[in-house]
Design an enzyme around this catalytic site. Structure first.
Site, PDB file in Angstrom:
ATOM      1  N   TYR A   1     -35.366 -11.711  31.630  1.00 11.94           N
ATOM      2  CA  TYR A   1     -35.595 -11.456  33.048  1.00 11.94           C
ATOM      3  C   TYR A   1     -35.599 -12.755  33.857  1.00 11.94           C
ATOM      4  CZ  TYR A   1     -37.443  -6.978  31.262  1.00 11.94           C
ATOM      5  OH  TYR A   1     -37.630  -5.784  30.620  1.00 11.94           O
TER       6      TYR A   1
ATOM      7  N   LYS B   1     -40.535 -10.685  25.645  1.00 12.60           N
ATOM      8  CA  LYS B   1     -39.553 -10.199  24.680  1.00 12.60           C
ATOM      9  C   LYS B   1     -38.531 -11.273  24.352  1.00 12.60           C
ATOM     10  CE  LYS B   1     -39.762  -5.873  27.294  1.00 12.60           C
ATOM     11  NZ  LYS B   1     -40.066  -6.472  28.602  1.00 12.60           N
TER      12      LYS B   1
ATOM     13  N   ASP C   1     -45.654  -6.825  31.983  1.00 15.57           N
ATOM     14  CA  ASP C   1     -44.528  -6.824  31.051  1.00 15.57           C
ATOM     15  C   ASP C   1     -43.361  -7.623  31.618  1.00 15.57           C
ATOM     16  OD1 ASP C   1     -43.160  -5.047  28.618  1.00 15.57           O
ATOM     17  OD2 ASP C   1     -41.756  -5.482  30.246  1.00 15.57           O
TER      18      ASP C   1
ATOM     19  N   HIS D   1     -36.165  -7.583  21.882  1.00 14.83           N
ATOM     20  CA  HIS D   1     -35.720  -6.860  23.068  1.00 14.83           C
ATOM     21  C   HIS D   1     -34.635  -5.829  22.764  1.00 14.83           C
ATOM     22  CE1 HIS D   1     -35.332  -7.496  27.710  1.00 14.83           C
ATOM     23  NE2 HIS D   1     -35.240  -6.226  27.394  1.00 14.83           N
TER      24      HIS D   1
END
Length: 288
Positions: A49, A74, A44, A107
């Site tokens: 990120y 996401k 994931d 997200h």
């Protein structure tokens, strides 16, 4: 590895590996390589990120066939519109170096959610994404999306841990046949979660750590969970939770730990929304 079946028929591992806050890209890449070697097949990540490319490199290095992996990413708030989401999906595919994603999520429930979801629906129907879902949506926001769109979300990824158990949100999603996936299952160690005596007492009966008891408790609630670690011994420990089962009384003990408050921030606090998402929403407005 236990599997869950999503509402569109896709099979998904119930326990996976998360890479949130892995900002050292070399460390992230090696962690994913080690996680896959340890038996994890669900990975994931997210555009926000900033480590999708590192995850992609790790996937290539792993030597595991693409079809054996379940890769999630996401869409961030700054891309939460129809046109921006189309580009965001393609960017994630490019970053990860894959032809398709197994799961792609909105997200956050901010921005042009319906427009962005329409782009996800199109990518899903085109075969770029095998399943689409959301993250951090409350029940009313989830119901609005269901009623306003054609493809039902398969997942809602939300904060769930012993200190914030979200029983009503989990029950709503499960009643709607939407799989719940827990982020921050260990609450980032807050309130001494790894040494808490009540959890340790349960673990001692099975020779398991507090972390393993927490993961087992979530799995038995029917929740998908994505713990993270950069340490191979912890990766091995976290995945070794399918050889014991908590009793009804032990599940009740875990349920009694609920503090009923997020261990991070309230997604419905206007000040928190502005502080955390304001810049991204402003960027979205400028880029429309």
């Amino acid at each position: 590895m236990d599997m869950v079946q999503l509402n569109n028929g896709v099979q998904m591992p119930q326990l996976g590996f998360g890479v949130f806050q892995m900002t050292d890209l070399a460390e992230c890449e090696q962690a994913v390589v080690d996680a896959i070697a340890s038996g994890y097949r669900l990975i994931d990540t997210a555009a926000a990120y900033h480590n999708e490319a590192a995850v992609g490199r790790a996937i290539k290095r792993s030597g595991v066939a693409r079809e054996e992996l379940f890769i999630t990413s996401k869409l961030w708030v700054s891309d939460a519109s129809y046109e921006r989401a189309k580009k965001g999906i393609d960017q994630s595919l490019q970053n990860l170096g894959v032809d398709y994603l197994d799961l792609y999520l909105l997200h956050q429930p901010f921005g042009d959610v319906i427009g962005a979801w329409r782009a996800l629906e199109e990518a899903y129907k085109a075969g770029k994404i095998r399943a689409i879902g959301v993250s951090n949506f409350y029940a009313d926001q989830l119901k609005n999306l269901i009623l306003s769109t054609d493809v039902k979300p398969v997942i809602n990824q939300i904060e769930v841990n012993p200190w914030y158990q979200e029983h009503s949100e989990v029950a709503f999603a499960q009643a709607e046949e939407i799989q719940v996936e827990a982020w921050a299952p260990f609450a980032e160690g807050k309130h001494n979660i790894f040494t808490d005596d009540r959890i340790a007492a349960i673990g001692s009966r099975y020779g398991k750590s507090n972390g393993q008891v927490i993961l087992r408790w979530l799995l038995q609630r029917g929740i998908v969970v994505i713990p993270k670690s950069v340490h191979q011994n912890r990766m091995a420990e976290n995945i070794n939770v399918f050889d014991f089962e908590l009793t009804t009384a032990e599940m009740a003990t875990m349920n009694d730990l609920d503090k009923g408050e997020s261990q991070f921030f309230d997604h419905r606090d206007p000040a928190a929304i502005e502080q955390i998402f304001g810049t991204s929403l402003a960027a979205l407005k400028e880029n429309k």
